[in-house]
Every structure is written in structure tokens, then in C-alpha cells.
Write a protein that holds these residues in place. Structure first.
Motif, mmCIF file in Angstrom:
data_model
loop_
_atom_site.group_PDB
_atom_site.id
_atom_site.type_symbol
_atom_site.label_atom_id
_atom_site.label_comp_id
_atom_site.label_asym_id
_atom_site.label_seq_id
_atom_site.Cartn_x
_atom_site.Cartn_y
_atom_site.Cartn_z
ATOM 1 N N LEU A 161 2.438 -0.620 9.127
ATOM 2 C CA LEU A 161 2.859 0.328 8.094
ATOM 3 C C LEU A 161 1.666 0.972 7.385
ATOM 4 N N LYS A 162 0.464 0.641 7.846
ATOM 5 C CA LYS A 162 -0.758 1.178 7.235
ATOM 6 C C LYS A 162 -0.827 0.843 5.742
ATOM 7 N N MET A 163 -0.391 -0.364 5.411
ATOM 8 C CA MET A 163 -0.505 -0.862 4.040
ATOM 9 C C MET A 163 -1.885 -1.506 3.898
ATOM 10 N N ASN A 164 -2.888 -0.660 3.832
ATOM 11 C CA ASN A 164 -4.282 -1.123 3.889
ATOM 12 C C ASN A 164 -4.759 -1.760 2.589
ATOM 13 N N ASN A 165 -4.016 -1.553 1.527
ATOM 14 C CA ASN A 165 -4.408 -2.111 0.238
ATOM 15 C C ASN A 165 -3.395 -3.157 -0.233
ATOM 16 N N SER A 166 -3.007 -4.023 0.688
ATOM 17 C CA SER A 166 -2.051 -5.085 0.362
ATOM 18 C C SER A 166 -2.532 -6.397 0.956
ATOM 19 N N THR A 167 -2.328 -7.483 0.190
ATOM 20 C CA THR A 167 -2.739 -8.796 0.669
ATOM 21 C C THR A 167 -1.992 -9.892 -0.080
ATOM 22 N N THR A 220 -0.389 -1.792 -3.869
ATOM 23 C CA THR A 220 -0.359 -0.544 -4.625
ATOM 24 C C THR A 220 1.025 0.085 -4.533
ATOM 25 N N ALA A 221 1.295 1.015 -5.421
ATOM 26 C CA ALA A 221 2.579 1.721 -5.397
ATOM 27 C C ALA A 221 2.735 2.513 -4.095
ATOM 28 N N GLN A 222 1.645 3.048 -3.584
ATOM 29 C CA GLN A 222 1.729 3.809 -2.339
ATOM 30 C C GLN A 222 2.072 2.894 -1.159
ATOM 31 N N ASP A 223 1.427 1.732 -1.087
ATOM 32 C CA ASP A 223 1.733 0.797 -0.001
ATOM 33 C C ASP A 223 3.182 0.323 -0.073
ATOM 34 N N MET A 224 3.656 0.032 -1.267
ATOM 35 C CA MET A 224 5.036 -0.425 -1.414
ATOM 36 C C MET A 224 6.018 0.694 -1.051
ATOM 37 N N ALA A 225 5.609 1.921 -1.259
ATOM 38 C CA ALA A 225 6.449 3.055 -0.848
ATOM 39 C C ALA A 225 6.606 3.073 0.668
ATOM 40 N N LYS A 226 5.549 2.766 1.395
ATOM 41 C CA LYS A 226 5.623 2.720 2.860
ATOM 42 C C LYS A 226 6.587 1.631 3.320
ATOM 43 N N PHE A 227 6.557 0.502 2.634
ATOM 44 C CA PHE A 227 7.466 -0.594 2.950
ATOM 45 C C PHE A 227 8.913 -0.176 2.692
ATOM 46 N N MET A 228 9.145 0.518 1.583
ATOM 47 C CA MET A 228 10.501 0.987 1.275
ATOM 48 C C MET A 228 10.992 1.985 2.326
ATOM 49 N N ILE A 229 10.118 2.879 2.718
ATOM 50 C CA ILE A 229 10.506 3.870 3.728
ATOM 51 C C ILE A 229 10.907 3.186 5.022
ATOM 52 N N ALA A 230 10.147 2.188 5.427
ATOM 53 C CA ALA A 230 10.471 1.470 6.667
ATOM 54 C C ALA A 230 11.870 0.861 6.592
ATOM 55 N N ASP A 237 -4.257 4.087 -10.668
ATOM 56 C CA ASP A 237 -4.133 5.016 -9.544
ATOM 57 C C ASP A 237 -3.090 4.433 -8.584
ATOM 58 N N PRO A 238 -2.006 5.161 -8.279
ATOM 59 C CA PRO A 238 -0.954 4.606 -7.412
ATOM 60 C C PRO A 238 -1.428 4.296 -5.998
ATOM 61 N N GLU A 239 -2.545 4.873 -5.590
ATOM 62 C CA GLU A 239 -3.074 4.641 -4.246
ATOM 63 C C GLU A 239 -4.121 3.538 -4.214
ATOM 64 N N ASN A 240 -4.817 3.332 -5.336
ATOM 65 C CA ASN A 240 -5.985 2.459 -5.295
ATOM 66 C C ASN A 240 -6.028 1.395 -6.373
ATOM 67 N N THR A 241 -4.910 1.174 -7.065
ATOM 68 C CA THR A 241 -4.862 0.110 -8.061
ATOM 69 C C THR A 241 -3.828 -0.927 -7.628
ATOM 70 N N LEU A 242 -4.302 -2.150 -7.443
ATOM 71 C CA LEU A 242 -3.421 -3.235 -7.019
ATOM 72 C C LEU A 242 -2.711 -3.851 -8.219
ATOM 73 N N PHE A 243 -1.393 -3.941 -8.119
ATOM 74 C CA PHE A 243 -0.596 -4.658 -9.101
ATOM 75 C C PHE A 243 -0.038 -5.918 -8.434
ATOM 76 N N ARG A 244 0.549 -6.804 -9.229
ATOM 77 C CA ARG A 244 1.088 -8.061 -8.708
ATOM 78 C C ARG A 244 2.624 -8.000 -8.734
ATOM 79 N N PRO A 245 3.271 -7.730 -7.608
ATOM 80 C CA PRO A 245 4.732 -7.578 -7.582
ATOM 81 C C PRO A 245 5.520 -8.870 -7.765
ATOM 82 N N VAL A 250 1.132 1.209 -15.910
ATOM 83 C CA VAL A 250 2.315 1.193 -15.052
ATOM 84 C C VAL A 250 1.989 1.944 -13.768
ATOM 85 N N THR A 251 2.501 1.447 -12.657
ATOM 86 C CA THR A 251 2.368 2.169 -11.388
ATOM 87 C C THR A 251 3.755 2.343 -10.794
#
Length: 635
Positions: free
Chosen positions: A226-232, A275-285, A85-93, A57-58
Motif C-alpha cells: 500500500l506504499k505506507m512508507n511512514n508506518s511502523t 500518518t494520516a496519508q498512510d492511513m488513508a491508503k489503508f482505508m482506500i484498500a 503535516d498529514p504526510e510526514n507527522t506520525l501519530f499513535r492510532p 490534529v491530523t
């Protein structure tokens, strides 16, 4: 003495009230206590991982423009013991990917390149037909961009090849959209019927207007700012992404089975890896007036508009907020989006009033219910209810709850192909239990419905509301929900019980008559055998039974990991042969009907025998209707 007794009671009462208020304030403040947050999520998520058999889970939690908590639980690669890792593990939303479509649409609205109320055909290089099943053409309205956002375009649903087995099976977005235009089955703007095709069509509008492939547009205009560098959105993950992708898992027979990567045909509608960290940046925006750090993806006015309700089914019901799905819980308004691939389950929840957002994703097939349970429990724990009372109005105008009893299907269904048969398997049953309480059963999950206003029913366990829509005869034909779907009453001939009796009964009768007729052919004299009259229905019946066996096989021949029929993931040569060969049945039926008329002139047959023959012929004609109704016998 009496006064002391009253004083003692008063002190106890004040102590209870003070303790309650004190505890409430502690709960409200716990969100700022990171240790308390961590302790809560550690316990709750680990129990969910065990209950739903989830390897990893992330999660990320944001508040007031900051990521206040992020963590990975368990493994994204069980074989190699690699931890999430919430910063470096990609999940499929999954379908949470659609929020990027709607954000991109609103960016282009800001730039006056898209208009929400304009006919989408004005932007497309192909045409969505202006035709709706059962509606006169002069009464049909065109589909607008806003209709796509609200899921009110009226498209039928399709699941075949929504997921495919490898990269080479994915068609270019424009090609797929042009070759697979779904039938419109509801008037535009009338009811929400969740549509992956509609969302992908909106992504194609972005692509056409911006002159960039959708994944490239999102990368340049959302991910990079948004510096979502680990999203694609690309499939598979491109080498430029340094983070590693989680496998998806299914727990079966005491062990985990993994899948390398899920490929999604309508890729903008669900192919995001993040990643959970990238999605957090999107939520903050989204919670911070469109900005993250010093970068803005939308203007504050656009954010406010986007987060406002854009459609609902009834009065004060939750509905859509320009692509976000509304929820109401604990007195708070939440805008959210869930996401389900075949193996990942995700939830993204924003509470604008609290400037708080939660993202969570599970990499196990059976965790579909986990996200909402986690979110509701999180609110119960950290944000005491400001208004959790469901007020029941004057009951004098309440409708008779028995009017709701029956079987229903979701308006998110297929109308034109074999997929329509899924209506039988995924029906909702509304009934009265032993205590005369109204309950509904979906996929063996039973919930109670309580009438709180005239024709408005509330399910406390899921926080869902339905409005029982009455027709001119005073019968309930639809249940309007506070979700992106409507429940429609099933016809008697579409229910599970009728179809079970109709098919199984026919098979049993066919086998019995086949034995009787074959035996009679060998027992009687040649003159009295009437072979053709008996052989034709025998052939018809046995071929029909064979078709039923093949259809059952196609619907139960599941992918070993995904657990869905293979015919939904790739082309089925067997299905194509069935759809061709099945046309022999109408021909045989015509001959059987001729034989039916003929047998009434056979005086050596008893009346009972002739009635049975006619009954079987009529049932055989009903089988042709059944194949036609469920789109198996189709040109």
C-alpha cells in the motif's frame, strides 16, 4: 379573496419544501466541494482543539478511491513550533492498530493457513487453559480465531503494564503472552468483552503461521503493497522512517506537558505509528475491494466477508464485523475502530455504502470524546439522513423501566487482581430523573434512555442501544449493548456508596474506639484494664487503617503526564510488601475473635460495651472479606 388566500398559503408551503429539498441536495453534494470540506474541518477541529486543549490534529478523508482531503492542525512539537503535516507527522492510532491484525488474519485465511473456526490452541506453541470461572469443564468450548476477532473469547481485562515506561521494559510478545494468560470469566461466544490480550494473541497466530515477527509480516504484506512508507509497529520509531513522530501532551495547570514516546507492551494491539496519508491508503484498500492503485492486499470476496457482521448481542443491534466495530448513524452502516493510548485519541470510520472513509487523530490527553463528535457532525453536515427516525413500537408490551434502575459495571474488567477494585470507580448508574425519565450516568456524563421496543432502550445523544435482559425471576441482570461490552448489574456490596460507608465508617469507628480503649488502660486499676482484650483490636484496627492509606496512595500516585497510577506502569515493591504483610490481619483477627468470646464473661463490662466490641469484631471480619473480595488478600 378566499381562493387567493389558499393559493398564497400553498405557494409558501411549496417554497418551504423546495428550499428544504434544495438545501439537502447541496449538503449531499458538498463532499465534492473541497473548499467547503476544508472550511468545515477548519472551523470544527480548531474549536475542538481549544475545547479539549489539544496541540495538534491530523486528518484524512477518502472517497471513491481517492484522498480528497488531508490536513494537519496545530503542532506536533510545541517547544520547537513544528506544525503537524498529514504526510510526514506520525501519530499513535492506538487500538486502531488492531485493524492490521485482523487484515493480516484474513490474508492467512485466504491462503488456507488459518481457519476462523479452529481452536487457537492448534496453532499456538503453548495452551490457553480450557477453564472458565464457574463453568463445568465438559460444557466449555475452545476459543476460535473468530472469537478473538469478535472479542468473545471471555478473557478478563488487564491494565497493569499494558503501557510501560521504556523500551527495556517491553518483553518479547511470546514471553508476555505465555506468562500473563488471563483468566476466562465468560463462556466463549456468548458476549463481547473487549480484549487487548485476545488481539495480541491473534497477532501471535500470524507470527507463528507466517514464521515472521508480526511487525515484519505487516511491513511486507500490508505497508509495502500500500506504499505506507511512514508506518511502523516498532518501538521506538526506527531510523528508516523519515517522518517525525508527534509528542503526546497533557494540559495541566494552564500549560502543556509533553511525553517523548508511549511504549505499549502488547505491541500489535496498539503500538502503530502512522500518518494520516498512510492511513488513508489503508482505508482506500478496504473500501476498494482490497486494492490500492495496482496493489491488492485482500480479494474482493474476502473484503466483502470481512466487512459483514460476525457477532452482535441482540437482533438488529450493531456488533462486530470480523474485527471492525459496527456503528449505525443517520441510517448508514459504519465499520470503524477507535484508538486510545494514554495521550493520543484516534478514530477510523468506513462507510462502505458511500465509499467514504475518515481518519482523525488527536495528540492531547483529554480529547477522548472528540473523534466521535467530529465524525457524527461530519455526517450531519455532508450526508443528510436517509433514515434518522427512531420508530417506537406499540408500548403495550414495554417493560417497566424501573427494572433497570441500579448500578452496573462493564464486563471488560479484571477478576483476579487488585485491578478489580476499579469496578467501584468506573460504575454506570441508571436512575429515574425528576421527570421520571430513565437516565444513565457514567463518569459524570448523563444521557437519557428511551424505550423504543419491549426491553430495548435507545440513547439518541450517543446513538447507543441496550437490551435489558430479564432473568427467570423477571429482574434485569444485564444490559446488552451495541458495543463490544455488556453492562452487568453490580452486587449491593460492590457499589460506591456501600464501599465508602464500609471503609470510612470502619476507620472512624477504629479511631474512636482506639482513643476510648487507650484512655481506659491508663484510668483503671491494673486488675480491670483487660489490656490484651483492648490492645489486640487496637493493633488490628490501626494496621488496617495503615493498609487503607497505602492502597489509596498506590491508586493516587499518578504518572505526571499519563495521569494513571504508577503501579499500572511498572512493578511496585510497596504493593508486593503490602500483599505479604497483609497476612498478619487474619492472624490478628483470630486472636480478636477469641478475645470477643472472652469479654462476654467479663461481668464488669456493660452489655452495650460487649455488644459494641462484638460489632467491631464482626466489622473487622468484614474487612478481611473486603480485602479478599478485591484480590488484595490473595495467595
Amino acid at each position: 379573496m378566499k381562493d387567493k388566500k389558499y393559493l398564497f398559503i400553498l405557494l409558501i408551503f411549496l417554497f418551504i419544501i423546495t428550499t428544504f429539498l434544495f438545501n439537502s441536495s447541496i449538503k449531499a453534494e458538498d463532499i465534492n466541494n473541497i473548499k467547503a470540506v476544508k472550511s468545515y474541518f477548519d472551523g470544527f477541529i480548531e474549536s475542538q482543539m481549544e475545547e479539549y486543549k489539544v496541540p495538534g490534529v491530523t486528518i484524512s478523508l477518502v472517497k471513491d478511491g481517492e484522498i480528497i482531503f488531508k490536513k494537519g492542525y496545530g503542532y506536533y512539537d510545541l517547544e520547537n513550533n513544528k506544525l503537524v503535516d498529514p504526510e510526514n507527522t506520525l501519530f499513535r492510532p492506538g487500538s486502531a492498530s488492531k485493524l492490521f491484525i485482523w487484515t493480516a488474519v484474513m490474508q492467512l485465511v485466504e491462503q488456507n493457513k488459518l481457519d476462523l473456526n479452529t481452536d487457537i490452541n492448534q496453532y499456538l506453541d503453548f495452551k490457553i487453559p480450557n477453564q472458565v470461572v464457574g463453568i463445568n469443564k465438559d460444557k466449555i468450548k475452545p476459543i476460535t480465531v473468530l472469537d478473538l476477532m469478535n472479542h468473545t473469547a471471555g478473557f478478563e481485562d488487564k491494565v497493569v503494564k499494558l503501557f510501560v515506561l521504556n523500551k527495556n521494559d517491553i518483553k518479547p510478545l511470546d514471553q508476555y503472552l505465555k506468562e500473563n494468560i488471563p483468566i476466562r470469566i465468560f463462556p466463549v461466544g456468548q458476549e463481547m468483552a473487549y480484549s487487548n490480550y485476545g488481539a495480541a494473541l491473534a497477532a501471535y497466530l500470524v507470527q507463528k503461521v507466517s514464521n515472521l515477527n508480526f511487525d515484519q509480516y505487516v511491513k511486507q504484506n500490508i505497508f509495502e503493497p500500500l506504499k505506507m512508507n511512514n508506518s511502523t509497529f516498532r518501538q521506538p520509531i526506527p531510523e528508516e522512517i523519515s517522518a517525525e513522530s508527534s509528542y503526546g501532551y497533557r494540559y495541566k495547570n494552564g500549560s502543556y506537558i509533553k511525553d517523548e514516546f508511549e511504549y505499549i507492551q502488547l505491541y500489535p494491539a496498539g503500538s502503530l505509528s502512522s500518518t494520516a496519508q498512510d492511513m488513508a491508503k489503508f482505508m482506500i484498500a478496504h473500501l476498494n475491494n482490497g486494492s490500492y492503485l495496482d496493489q491488492s492486499i485482500l480479494n474482493p470476496e474476502t473484503i466483502e466477508f470481512m466487512h459483514s457482521q460476525s457477532f452482535n448481542h441482540y437482533n438488529d443491534f450493531a456488533g462486530m464485523a470480523h474485527g471492525f466495530i459496527e456503528m449505525n448513524y443517520q441510517g448508514y452502516r459504519i465499520i470503524s475502530h477507535g484508538g486510545d493510548t494514554l495521550l493520543f485519541h484516534t478514530g477510523l470510520y468506513l462507510i462502505p455504502e458511500l465509499n467514504t472513509g475518515l481518519f482523525v487523530s488527536y495528540n492531547g490527553k483529554d480529547a477522548a470524546r472528540a473523534r466521535d463528535l467530529l465524525f457524527r457532525n461530519f455526517l450531519d453536515r455532508f450526508f443528510p439522513s436517509k433514515d434518522n427516525q427512531t420508530v417506537i413500537s406499540d408500548q403495550s408490551n414495554f417493560i417497566n423501566q424501573k427494572l433497570l434502575v441500579g448500578n452496573y459495571y462493564s464486563n471488560r474488567y479484571n477478576h483476579s487482581s487488585l485491578e478489580s477494585i476499579l469496578k467501584i470507580m468506573m460504575s454506570y448508574n441508571v436512575s429515574l430523573n425528576q421527570d421520571q425519565n430513565l437516565v444513565y450516568n457514567y463518569m459524570n456524563e448523563i444521557n437519557k434512555l428511551e424505550q423504543i421496543r419491549p426491553a430495548v432502550f435507545y440513547d439518541q445523544s450517543s446513538n447507543s442501544k441496550v437490551y435489558a435482559k430479564l432473568n427467570k425471576n423477571g429482574n434485569v441482570t444485564e444490559l446488552l449493548t451495541n458495543n463490544p461490552n455488556v453492562l452487568k448489574r453490580m452486587s449491593w456490596y460492590e457499589g460506591q456508596l456501600f464501599n465508602l460507608i464500609f471503609i470510612v465508617g470502619y476507620i472512624i469507628l477504629t479511631l474512636i474506639l482506639t482513643i476510648i480503649w487507650i484512655k481506659s488502660i491508663f484510668r483503671r486499676s491494673v486488675r480491670k484494664k483487660y489490656m490484651l482484650e483492648k490492645v489486640i483490636p487496637v493493633i488490628y484496627g490501626l494496621i488496617t487503617v495503615g493498609f487503607f492509606i497505602v492502597i489509596v496512595y498506590l491508586l493516587t500516585n499518578n504518572h505526571p503526564v499519563y495521569g494513571v497510577p504508577m503501579m499500572f506502569l511498572k512493578s511496585s515493591p510497596l504493593l508486593q510488601k503490602i500483599k505479604l504483610l497483609i497476612w498478619i490481619l487474619p492472624i490478628l483477627l483470630i486472636v480478636q475473635i477469641i478475645m470477643n468470646f472472652k469479654i462476654w464473661s467479663i461481668t464488669s463490662w456493660t452489655i452495650k460495651y460487649r455488644v459494641l466490641y462484638t460489632f467491631y469484631t464482626l466489622w473487622s471480619a468484614g474487612i478481611i472479606w473486603w480485602f479478599y473480595h478485591w484480590n488484595i488478600l490473595k495467595l
